[in-house]
Motif scaffolding. Structure first.
Motif: not given
Lengths: 416, 416
Positions: A260, A240-242, B222, A213-215, B217, A217, B69, A222, A209-210, A27, A224-225
């Motif tokens: 996406r 992007s956060g610590t 990824d 991502r799961r939500e 995920v 997906v 970053e 799609d 974040k985990r 992509p 990545h971050d």
């Protein structure tokens, strides 16, 4: 939009376009995705040939192992294996670049392509430079490498109703993720102003974040971050956060998510939250950002240059004493990014609402997709670093009217 | 490995390397990821300068909004904003390409770079072609564009113990996903040889892929896509599977998964399953593929050319009457791909075990990471299309001994 290709090619006197799709880009190679859509073609090349005044034919040179994925694109298929690359390599005494050029010469010859051919798509800059030079040297075609506002970018800069519908759907799915994330945060108990997991440890950015991502997906997005940055990190627009940061009350959280969705089209949405309560200075800055956001949204039109919307926001922020990149290009606090940008198959596309002079002068046009994302950032405020940003998405429809594609509420404080 | 860079640069008489990292490429730009690692730098450029005989200094030109970053990379930082691009654009009368070239001229001058500078990394082929030509035309440096086995590829072709440990960890996580997926399939009831969801509809490839994505995920992997192809699709090596296909007993399922894990390093593992039972002809072919797989694994060494391992597998398959790409390059059944390939930050990297003559002659070396993936494919078998493949991963350790990184069992039949 794609229907503009024939007249764009005619206006630039191009006989054909080649959009390369080397292995491994997926992509990230948006010009290639523009033609192959949702299919899982991982490598190949698209050729668009101009036929007469207002028509084109499009071909996909594909790997034989991907013949069925290739067929889903609806393009005319050219099976690369039929050119027997190993034999060509042998003829060229093992010179693989020469063999590649010869393979292209045969493909062009078979489908009647010559003259001015423009090249697009992503690849490694060293080998693609050598390839284009070799095509020229061997006289396979006249190689055209457009710079700004190239044919593919010009077509992609406006989205037709189908593309807008896909982006609207991606926005809807993204808002479902944002809502689920807010619910997830609210479901935690609080001790010492800190959200606590069931196992007794503080909830962290990595945990959230985990969940995100799961939500995402699970809804077929799609991703990545994303940006989920709290406190000082929220004050650095692209932090992007610590991962180990605990989630605490009263700190700004900038949540910027740009996954996406259907057809490969992105959304780009940001919300800022303070869990439980917001400090007064943050609340005030947030209201000013909302004012800037509403002002920009109300001002959007297809006649002014896009930088004017950003200039107006700089005026507003400066009038309230906030430094801007217009005053000091290298400022690290105040307002230091542009007001927004187009997006679609990529997260950043033209047009952009930047500082005057930084990018080519652009105007919105029917079909423009753009986000509106003013923000204010003070990472080193002695009261504690903070940042606020609100970002919504728009389609300038084919009547030239701006439709907001995002609806998620903009409340800063999330009651706990 | 990265420690090879100084002597690789010296051997090729390169004074500096530039690895571009334009916006939007993310993990698809593996040469850039090689230097920025796990940091969330989304745009910039890495410069590696040779200093004396056996040392280099590495810089990151970064966007000011990503300064924190950027700091995580450990590279020396060059804040792009300090060059005040808007002023340069104005000096160049709005010519943005000329302004870019001038910005690079100033960066090179500030850190003492000149002479032979080689360029790498991903970008759009039209604009990068123009950029490299403009650098040459303006005499900013001598632009070197290496073709095969370039410095970055040569360094990346061998993995040090840290990289191997990350790939081993990605393999372990990937195997957890594979195991969970098998458990998920087994948890379904069967009606009319079809796996049924709780809601009474057949379980589909799309359902399984959604499960796989969520598992991946959840483990921090990824994953943009994977292959989960059943029946006829399993007979087409790169079919990623048809979303609406029901999951049925006795059909081959090719499950090929290649996610990114810690540090951005991939694994690449394939298992073939038949739920409930396997037809005799599939079982026989599967055993032959295991034989080929074991034979290749036992043969791996650092002295033979890599194509010899593939040739031996072609010999074996042909002796059993299976057509190969060696006999007919365009065959669509039998054995039509290579035996394996290197991987790391990208899913496909040198070395490759292909047909003799198709790629440059290569040998394995200490540090090689490679997969071993023989397969047989009959999409149009009148008994029902099928395909089988088994893929494991290896590291040739620094003593030259091959360590298998994958342990997942290879049973074809999954009892239901």
């Amino acid at each position: 939009m794609k229907s503009d290709l024939p007249h764009l090619m005619r206006a630039r006197n191009l006989d054909a376009l080649v959009i390369v799709g080397p292995d491994g880009f997926g992509p990230a190679n948006a010009p290639f995705t523009y033609f192959i859509g949702d299919s899982h073609v991982t490598t190949g090349a698209v050729i668009v040939k101009r036929c007469g005044e207002n028509a084109t034919e499009a071909y996909l040179v594909h790997n034989p192992m991907e013949r069925e994925e290739a067929a889903k694109t609806g393009l005319q298929l050219i099976n690369k294996a039929s050119y027997k690359l190993p034999e060509i390599i042998q003829q060229k005494n093992g010179d693989r670049l020469a063999a590649d050029v010869e393979l292209w010469r045969r493909v062009f010859s078979d489908i009647g392509i010559g003259g001015r051919v423009a090249f697009y798509g992503a690849d490694y800059i060293n080998t693609s430079f050598n390839f284009l030079n070799a095509l020229m040297r061997e006289g396979v075609c006249e190689v055209v490498t457009e710079q700004e506002n190239d044919v593919i970018s010009a077509a992609r800069a406006t989205k037709d109703a189908d593309e807008a519908a896909r982006i609207r759907e991606t926005c809807r799915l993204t808002e479902a993720v944002i809502g689920a994330t807010r619910d997830f945060l609210r479901s935690h108990r609080v001790a010492n102003e800190t959200l606590m997991r069931a196992d007794g440890d503080p909830l962290t950015v990595a945990d959230v974040k985990r969940f995100i991502r799961r939500e995402a997906v699970g809804l077929g997005l799609d991703m990545h971050d994303c940006i989920f940055a709290i406190g000082r990190d929220a004050g650095i627009p692209h932090s992007s956060g610590t991962p180990n940061d605990p989630i605490m009350l009263g700190r700004t959280i900038v949540f910027d998510i740009f996954p996406r969705g259907p057809g490969g089209y992105h959304s780009d949405i940001t919300r800022t939250w303070c869990l439980g309560y917001a400090p007064d200075h943050v609340q005030q800055a947030y209201e000013l950002v909302l004012q800037a956001h509403d002002m920009a949204e109300a001002a959007f039109n297809t006649t002014d240059f896009t930088y004017t919307f950003n200039e107006a926001v700089c005026d507003l922020f400066e009038a309230h004493g906030h430094p801007t990149a217009r005053q000091n290009y290298a400022t690290t606090y105040g307002y230091m990014h542009g007001l927004g940008h187009g997006f679609g198959l990529a997260v950043h596309e033209p047009p952009s609402m930047s500082l005057k002079g930084l990018r080519p002068d652009e105007k919105f046009q029917p079909g423009t997709i753009v986000c509106n994302e003013p923000g204010l950032y003070y990472p080193d405020d002695p009261r504690g670093g903070w940042g606020v940003r609100v970002e919504d998405d728009y389609w300038c429809n084919l009547d030239g009217r701006f439709e907001r594609l995002t609806e998620f509420d903009r409340a800063l404080v999330v009651p706990m």
